[in-house]
Scaffold this motif. Structure first.
Motif, PDB file in Angstrom:
ATOM      1  N   ASP A   1       0.808  -1.232   0.000  1.00 51.69           N
ATOM      2  CA  ASP A   1       0.000   0.000   0.000  1.00 51.69           C
ATOM      3  C   ASP A   1       0.836   1.276   0.000  1.00 51.69           C
ATOM      4  O   ASP A   1       0.311   2.375   0.226  1.00 51.69           O
ATOM      5  N   GLN A   2       2.101   1.174  -0.273  1.00 56.23           N
ATOM      6  CA  GLN A   2       2.956   2.356  -0.343  1.00 56.23           C
ATOM      7  C   GLN A   2       3.413   2.544  -1.785  1.00 56.23           C
ATOM      8  O   GLN A   2       3.942   1.624  -2.402  1.00 56.23           O
TER       9      GLN A   2
ATOM     10  N   LYS B   1       6.258 -11.752   4.119  1.00 59.37           N
ATOM     11  CA  LYS B   1       5.183 -11.716   3.133  1.00 59.37           C
ATOM     12  C   LYS B   1       4.854 -10.271   2.744  1.00 59.37           C
ATOM     13  O   LYS B   1       4.880  -9.374   3.583  1.00 59.37           O
ATOM     14  N   HIS B   2       4.551 -10.074   1.473  1.00 56.90           N
ATOM     15  CA  HIS B   2       4.265  -8.740   0.943  1.00 56.90           C
ATOM     16  C   HIS B   2       3.114  -8.805  -0.048  1.00 56.90           C
ATOM     17  O   HIS B   2       2.779  -9.879  -0.574  1.00 56.90           O
ATOM     18  N   VAL B   3       2.557  -7.641  -0.339  1.00 55.14           N
ATOM     19  CA  VAL B   3       1.504  -7.510  -1.347  1.00 55.14           C
ATOM     20  C   VAL B   3       1.941  -6.447  -2.337  1.00 55.14           C
ATOM     21  O   VAL B   3       2.210  -5.292  -1.955  1.00 55.14           O
ATOM     22  N   LEU B   4       2.031  -6.828  -3.621  1.00 56.95           N
ATOM     23  CA  LEU B   4       2.395  -5.901  -4.686  1.00 56.95           C
ATOM     24  C   LEU B   4       1.121  -5.524  -5.437  1.00 56.95           C
ATOM     25  O   LEU B   4       0.366  -6.388  -5.885  1.00 56.95           O
ATOM     26  N   THR B   5       0.883  -4.215  -5.581  1.00 57.19           N
ATOM     27  CA  THR B   5      -0.327  -3.735  -6.256  1.00 57.19           C
ATOM     28  C   THR B   5       0.072  -2.851  -7.429  1.00 57.19           C
ATOM     29  O   THR B   5       0.863  -1.906  -7.269  1.00 57.19           O
TER      30      THR B   5
ATOM     31  N   ILE C   1      -3.186  -7.333  -8.305  1.00 57.73           N
ATOM     32  CA  ILE C   1      -2.610  -7.574  -6.982  1.00 57.73           C
ATOM     33  C   ILE C   1      -1.884  -8.917  -6.989  1.00 57.73           C
ATOM     34  O   ILE C   1      -2.432  -9.931  -7.467  1.00 57.73           O
ATOM     35  N   ARG C   2      -0.685  -8.942  -6.479  1.00 57.81           N
ATOM     36  CA  ARG C   2       0.098 -10.172  -6.409  1.00 57.81           C
ATOM     37  C   ARG C   2       0.742 -10.292  -5.037  1.00 57.81           C
ATOM     38  O   ARG C   2       1.448  -9.380  -4.588  1.00 57.81           O
ATOM     39  N   LYS C   3       0.504 -11.411  -4.349  1.00 65.67           N
ATOM     40  CA  LYS C   3       1.136 -11.691  -3.063  1.00 65.67           C
ATOM     41  C   LYS C   3       2.418 -12.492  -3.290  1.00 65.67           C
ATOM     42  O   LYS C   3       2.471 -13.353  -4.174  1.00 65.67           O
ATOM     43  N   PHE C   4       3.448 -12.221  -2.489  1.00 68.47           N
ATOM     44  CA  PHE C   4       4.693 -12.986  -2.585  1.00 68.47           C
ATOM     45  C   PHE C   4       5.382 -12.978  -1.233  1.00 68.47           C
ATOM     46  O   PHE C   4       5.039 -12.194  -0.334  1.00 68.47           O
ATOM     47  N   GLN C   5       6.363 -13.842  -1.086  1.00 64.46           N
ATOM     48  CA  GLN C   5       7.148 -13.929   0.138  1.00 64.46           C
ATOM     49  C   GLN C   5       8.611 -13.725  -0.207  1.00 64.46           C
ATOM     50  O   GLN C   5       9.152 -14.444  -1.054  1.00 64.46           O
ATOM     51  N   ALA C   6       9.253 -12.741   0.429  1.00 67.62           N
ATOM     52  CA  ALA C   6      10.672 -12.480   0.217  1.00 67.62           C
ATOM     53  C   ALA C   6      11.484 -13.354   1.169  1.00 67.62           C
ATOM     54  O   ALA C   6      11.201 -13.419   2.373  1.00 67.62           O
ATOM     55  N   VAL C   7      12.494 -14.043   0.590  1.00 65.90           N
ATOM     56  CA  VAL C   7      13.301 -14.992   1.380  1.00 65.90           C
ATOM     57  C   VAL C   7      14.770 -14.704   1.153  1.00 65.90           C
ATOM     58  O   VAL C   7      15.214 -14.493   0.010  1.00 65.90           O
ATOM     59  N   GLU C   8      15.529 -14.664   2.235  1.00 69.26           N
ATOM     60  CA  GLU C   8      16.986 -14.518   2.110  1.00 69.26           C
ATOM     61  C   GLU C   8      17.596 -15.892   1.896  1.00 69.26           C
ATOM     62  O   GLU C   8      17.154 -16.875   2.510  1.00 69.26           O
ATOM     63  N   PRO C   9      18.628 -16.000   1.035  1.00 73.65           N
ATOM     64  CA  PRO C   9      19.237 -17.303   0.788  1.00 73.65           C
ATOM     65  C   PRO C   9      19.977 -17.822   2.017  1.00 73.65           C
ATOM     66  O   PRO C   9      20.358 -17.073   2.886  1.00 73.65           O
TER      67      PRO C   9
END
Length: 790
Positions: A748-749, A768-772, A782-790
């Motif tokens: 939402d930013q 977890k994040h939401v891309l709009t 709208i696309r949901k995704f999860q950011a993961v560090e290796p």
């Protein structure tokens, strides 16, 4: 009178019972003499081609070159051996009294043993007793055993035993071994002079053999030839010509035409003579081709290559080159038999998946399949050239070996199903679960051997060939390749149900494979009427470690692998550049053949959409009547053509809510999903995007944009830069309106606004994040995704 005679006989027996008992014991011992097997020496492992020509042999366990005992004795070998050793062999009972008397007389005259007077039968006994010291007692034992041997075996069998175990100098034992070691040919091909040379060798093998004392050997040979002429066993012309022949030099090396196949036979058929299915002439020619190509490849530090040729109808292996060079040299891993070694398959499984989907009715040969960027939980396959077409016909995707369409097809078909299918076809090297391989299975994520992969294509060719001829399927079409000559396969009753693929699916897969662009040397091949059709497929493993090429005609399948046995990758080590030229050179050695007959009973006429390749729907503007596989009738209608409502000027889309119906123009329109359209229209300038909506006519639900990355709900891995800091992730979107503006928001930013090229760099925190995304027309994604560090 009769009673008196019986009493006398009984009395005579009683008075001589001890003497009679001794006679019975001696007779019983005589009968039991000579074991069932006279010789138990280890033998060499020998392989012959289908016509009996020697391909190779391995020295016996005791270090002797000793071929297994045969039953056939060449005519010239028989005559020269008898002329030198035992002219009366076929007339005496195992010993010759005249010869023994003559030998005794000579020995007494010279005061030492100068002649033994032994027959061939006695010499055979002496060979079996390991040349015990010569003595009168030993001679008597040999005579007794020789007569017993004559009762047990025929004359020809005894002669065969002798020539198979006689010493011929050095570590050469047996006539067949000697023929190859001294003259480089089998005993059936020896000349009279060559046969005579070998006939005199067992008499004094330690003193005289080719390579030393050649003068003595020449004298003994010529004396034998002259004796044969005196006996009338040879005419004068043959004698003169034979006396002119030169003597052999040092022993020759054994043929090494198929050293890696010999290794296999040493493991399974040690100490035996095996007649293989190989063709010696073709084997030598393929050997030469592999070495010729290897000399070019080694400039790029590519040191290994292998090739196999399988005859389709019989399943017989006609050529087997397991690697460059010879196993004993052990340079660059050439002792490795690559034909049986598991290697990454690259793209070799793609035709099988294509045929499987045709079988399922999920696909038609020319149906459009997506070719777009993917990222499936970190798995992001790319085509070889790194480009995307948006949408491409399935047969073109196969002929061009595109990776992304293959991955999407496998996802649609099912990894588990395909995993079971290829194991059923014979891929025993695929020995882990389907989950272990995942979608990478279709791109070389599993290993297969050159033998397995080539044989699978041989089985498919048999299916297509037999169905075209009989209209039936046979279970025996799917079987391992044959290496032993004379194996017969019972075809059994045929049926209308396939045991693997439908013939029509194989037919269309082969037609697509036949369209693959050939190497530069084969460019323009269709222009020549004499050119043969070949369905072929290449494969390149990840890291350029393996280059494959497998091709088939109705009569032969050829498989080629190039690379490094240690797995080292090299730039340019691709199937098309490194393996395909060798493939076509090998096909140049094989007899030309026609092409497969189409499986008419499984081909049905259908109306398809010319643009999409799917069954024509009601909105298809350009239908085309073609033949398709029978199961293709179950495939869905074209999903890409839809009826579009336009204004009178046909430049805006409208609806009945905002425009008079009687003024509308209704036109079928080819519409791809946004992400496919984005890449498709770059390659197809004739592609027409949908006109924009007339103001006030916009629908409540539409989809004009899509995300290239990330796709669906996936994990996005945050890269780590060389400095150790977290790197940024590039997110990408596409829009079917090239002038559209997309506004990006993360959680939402607001982040950025993009036009034309819709890419932004983001640094999301783990979690977890939401891309709009919102375009300037108000459409939202709208696309949901999860950011993961290796």
């Amino acid at each position: 009178m009769k009673k008196i005679l019986q009493e006398r006989i009984i009395g005579w027996i009683k008075r001589r019972k001890y003497w009679l008992s001794c006679c019975i014991l001696l007779f019983s011992g005589y009968i039991l003499l000579v074991p069932g097997e006279l010789f138990d020496d280890p033998a060499s492992t020998v392989i012959l081609d289908k016509n009996g020509l020697l391909l190779g042999a391995r020295v016996a366990a005791d270090g002797q070159w000793r071929f297994p005992t045969g039953t056939h004795v060449a005519e010239k070998v028989k005559i020269t051996t008898l002329a030198f050793e035992d002219r009366f062999f076929y007339y005496h009972p195992g010993f010759n009294p005249v010869s023994l008397f003559r030998a005794a007389k000579l020995n007494l005259k010279y005061g030492r043993i100068v002649s033994g007077g032994s027959t061939l039968t006695m010499q055979t006994i002496r060979l079996s007793r390991k040349d015990k010291p010569r003595s009168v007692w030993e001679k008597a034992v040999e005579i007794v055993l020789a007569t017993r041997l004559e009762l047990k075996y025929s004359k020809d069998e005894i002669l065969s035993l002798y020539v198979s175990h006689a010493p011929y100098g050095g570590n050469v034992v047996g006539i067949e071994t000697a023929s190859w070691r001294y003259f480089g040919t089998g005993s059936d091909n020896l000349s009279w002079a060559e046969a005579a040379t070998l006939a005199v060798l067992p008499n004094s093998p330690a003193l005289v053999h080719p390579g030393k004392n050649r003068g003595i050997l020449l004298l003994k040979r010529n004396q034998l030839l002259e004796r044969m002429a005196e006996l009338g066993w040879m005419d004068s012309t043959t004698l003169r010509l034979s006396l002119l022949e030169t003597m052999p030099d040092k022993p020759l090396p054994m043929p090494r035409s198929a050293p890696h196949l010999l290794d296999r036979f040493c493991r399974g058929y040690a100490g035996r003579i095996s007649t293989t299915t190989l063709d010696a002439t073709l084997q030598i020619q393929v050997n030469d081709l592999v070495e010729r190509h290897h000399k070019k490849l080694q400039y790029n530090e590519i040191h290994n290559a292998a090739a196999i040729v399988i005859e389709v109808e019989t399943g017989s292996v006609r050529a087997y080159v397991g690697n460059c060079g010879y196993p004993g040299e052990r340079t660059h891993g050439n002792e490795v038999d690559v034909i049986s070694s598991p290697r990454s398959t690259g793209s070799l499984l793609k035709p099988l998946l294509y045929a499987a989907m045709l079988d399922d009715g999920k696909l038609l040969p020319a149906s459009l399949v997506p070719d777009i960027p993917l990222n499936l939980n970190g798995f992001a396959p790319l085509n070889f050239d790194g480009q995307f077409e948006g949408a491409v016909s399935a047969n073109r995707a196969l002929s061009r070996s595109l990776n992304v369409p293959a991955v999407l097809m496998l996802r649609a078909y099912g990894v588990e199903r395909f995993h079971n299918l290829i194991r059923t076809l014979g891929m025993r090297t695929v020995n882990r679960t389907a989950d272990h391989y995942g979608l990478a299975l279709i791109l070389g994520g599993a290993e297969g051997s050159l033998e397995e992969m080539t044989n699978i294509y041989a089985a498919l060719s048999r299916v297509l060939k037999h169905y075209g001829a009989t209209g039936q399927y046979y279970r025996s079409d799917y079987r391992p390749p044959d290496y032993i000559a004379g194996v017969e396969h019972i075809t059994g009753p045929g049926g209308t149900e396939p045991f693997g693929f439908n013939a029509s699916s194989v037919w269309y897969a082969y037609n697509a494979m036949e369209e693959v662009n050939r190497p530069e040397e084969e460019a323009g091949w269709k222009q020549y009427s004499s050119s043969r059709k070949i369905a072929w497929k290449t494969g390149t493993s990840f890291g350029y470690r393996d280059g494959w090429a497998i091709g088939t005609s109705p009569d032969y399948v050829v498989g080629v692998w190039v690379g490094n046995a240690d797995g080292e990758g090299r730039p340019g080590l691709t199937g098309i550049a490194a393996a395909a030229p060798l493939l076509f050179d090998i096909f140049g050695l094989l007899p030309a053949s026609g092409w497969f007959s189409p499986p008419a009973d499984e081909l049905k006429v259908a109306v398809v959409c010319k643009t999409s390749g799917y069954l024509a729907g009601p909105n298809c503007p350009e239908p085309d009547t073609v033949q398709i596989p029978l199961n293709g009738l179950k495939s869905p209608p074209c999903p890409f053509h839809r009826l579009v409502h336009l204004n009178a000027a046909m430049d805006l889309r409208v609806s009945s809510d905002c425009y008079p119906v009687d003024s509308m123009v209704h036109i079928p329109w080819f519409v791809l999903p946004p992400i496919q359209e984005w890449y498709f229209k770059k390659r197809h300038s004739d592609y027409l995007s949908l006109p924009p909506y007339k103001i006030g006519c916009e629908p409540f639900s539409r989809k004009s944009m899509d995300l290239v990355y990330p796709r669906e709900e996936i994990k996005v891995y945050i890269p780590v830069e060389l400095s150790g800091n977290r790197g940024r992730v590039i997110f990408e979107a596409v829009h079917n309106n090239p002038d559209a503006v997309i506004y990006w928001h993360l959680d939402d930013q607001f982040i950025a606004a993009t036009r034309n090229i819709h890419q932004v760099e983001l640094l999301p925190s783990p979690g977890k994040h939401v891309l709009t995304l919102v375009d300037d027309a108000g459409e939202e994604l709208i696309r949901k995704f999860q950011a993961v560090e290796p």
